[in-house]
Design an enzyme around this catalytic site. Structure first.
Site, PDB file in Angstrom:
ATOM      1  N   SER A  65     -34.749 -32.769 -28.745  1.00  0.00           N
ATOM      2  CA  SER A  65     -35.443 -34.019 -29.063  1.00  0.00           C
ATOM      3  C   SER A  65     -36.077 -33.948 -30.452  1.00  0.00           C
ATOM      4  CB  SER A  65     -36.541 -34.313 -28.035  1.00  0.00           C
ATOM      5  OG  SER A  65     -36.000 -34.393 -26.736  1.00  0.00           O
TER       6      SER A  65
HETATM    7  N1  SAH Z   1     -36.153 -30.724 -23.632  1.00  0.00           N
HETATM    8  C1  SAH Z   1     -34.919 -30.444 -24.335  1.00  0.00           C
HETATM    9  C2  SAH Z   1     -34.144 -31.713 -24.601  1.00  0.00           C
HETATM   10  C3  SAH Z   1     -32.717 -31.548 -24.214  1.00  0.00           C
HETATM   11  S1  SAH Z   1     -31.786 -33.033 -24.051  1.00  0.00           S
HETATM   12  C4  SAH Z   1     -35.182 -29.637 -25.597  1.00  0.00           C
HETATM   13  O1  SAH Z   1     -36.355 -29.410 -25.924  1.00  0.00           O
HETATM   14  O2  SAH Z   1     -34.234 -29.187 -26.247  1.00  0.00           O
HETATM   15  C5  SAH Z   1     -31.897 -33.350 -22.319  1.00  0.00           C
HETATM   16  C6  SAH Z   1     -31.338 -32.307 -21.399  1.00  0.00           C
HETATM   17  O3  SAH Z   1     -31.416 -32.828 -20.068  1.00  0.00           O
HETATM   18  C7  SAH Z   1     -29.861 -31.963 -21.616  1.00  0.00           C
HETATM   19  O4  SAH Z   1     -29.737 -30.593 -21.839  1.00  0.00           O
HETATM   20  C8  SAH Z   1     -29.189 -32.367 -20.316  1.00  0.00           C
HETATM   21  O5  SAH Z   1     -28.139 -31.509 -19.917  1.00  0.00           O
HETATM   22  C9  SAH Z   1     -30.349 -32.305 -19.332  1.00  0.00           C
HETATM   23  N2  SAH Z   1     -30.210 -33.089 -18.112  1.00  0.00           N
HETATM   24  C10 SAH Z   1     -29.691 -34.340 -17.953  1.00  0.00           C
HETATM   25  N3  SAH Z   1     -29.720 -34.710 -16.656  1.00  0.00           N
HETATM   26  C11 SAH Z   1     -30.280 -33.656 -15.963  1.00  0.00           C
HETATM   27  C12 SAH Z   1     -30.551 -33.409 -14.589  1.00  0.00           C
HETATM   28  N4  SAH Z   1     -30.268 -34.285 -13.616  1.00  0.00           N
HETATM   29  N5  SAH Z   1     -31.126 -32.230 -14.253  1.00  0.00           N
HETATM   30  C13 SAH Z   1     -31.421 -31.298 -15.187  1.00  0.00           C
HETATM   31  N6  SAH Z   1     -31.169 -31.469 -16.503  1.00  0.00           N
HETATM   32  C14 SAH Z   1     -30.606 -32.629 -16.890  1.00  0.00           C
END
Ligand code: SAH
Length: 216
Positions: free
Chosen positions: A65
């Site tokens: 993000s």
């Molecule tokens: N907080 C992260 C942002 C990653 S983007 C950071 O600091 O880098 C969002 C993430 O959510 C992705 O890696 C995606 O695979 C995950 N995601 C999406 N749906 C999900 C679910 N149902 N359960 C767990 N993770 C999920």
């Protein structure tokens, strides 16, 4: 492991100043973002962009993000020392590291196996002992460690999962982006088992919240 040079520290200080100018006021959030090297959570090809206020690609077509979004969501959580925090969407592990730096007890879940392993290894290597990683479908929350003081979702949901509301303590806070093409940042406070207060903090854009897990 990449190193944390004076140049990186200087760029990070500038980023934190810019977040303050954009309206982030929680000094504990800003201090954590000043302390955690964001470039450690990116492929070395992106190291030079790590301190721009931008979302960047990570593996499996996901993104880390934008720093402003991380700061904004973390500020909405009103983190206190020793809070039990559930994060849905570990991704790179950066958001979890910020929460860990603020001395929260963090449980973070990721549906992509490859990202789960990468973040788990990196967070251990960096000494974030209060962050625990799980390879799970976050639409179900993480029942065995519930209830939580705070829950943060870092992927765009189409609706608020009832399960997450159930896994919050009374007085607890859920921060979740909800919407299809773009998402409204909602903060939901649990007043009693049946009463919730919802506040809307405007539009953001996230990768989708998807049910089920995915292996390599
Ligand atoms: N907080 C992260 C942002 C990653 S983007 C950071 O600091 O880098 C969002 C993430 O959510 C992705 O890696 C995606 O695979 C995950 N995601 C999406 N749906 C999900 C679910 N149902 N359960 C767990 N993770 C999920």
């Amino acid at each position: 492991m990449q190193d944390d040079s004076y140049r990186h520290k200087g760029l990070r200080r500038k980023l934190v100043d810019s977040l303050r100018k954009k309206g982030i006021t929680d000094e504990r959030v800003l201090a954590a973002m000043d302390a955690v090297p964001r470039h450690f959570f990116l492929d070395s090809a992106f190291a030079d962009l790590a301190y721009e206020d931008k979302a960047l690609p990570i593996e499996r077509e996901q993104t880390i993000s934008q720093p402003y979004t991380v700061a904004f969501q973390t500020q909405l959580l009103e983190i206190k020392k020793r809070d039990r925090v559930l994060e849905i969407g570990t991704g790179s592990g950066y958001q979890a590291a910020i929460l860990g730096k603020m001395e929260a007890r963090v449980f973070t879940v990721e549906r992509q196996e490859q990202l789960f392993y990468g973040a788990k290894e990196l967070l251990a290597e960096l000494g974030f002992t209060s962050v625990r990683c799980y390879y799970r479908d976050g639409t179900k929350g993480l029942r065995e460690f519930a209830p939580y003081d705070k829950i943060i979702v870092t992927a765009g949901a189409t609706e608020v999962p009832q399960t997450l509301l159930e896994q919050l303590k009374i007085g607890g806070i859920l921060v979740i982006p909800v919407g299809r093409r773009s998402q409204k940042m909602l903060r939901i406070t649990k007043k009693s088992e049946t009463e919730f207060v919802e506040e809307d903090f405007g539009d953001f854009r996230f990768v989708p919240f998807i049910s089920g897990t995915e292996s390599k």
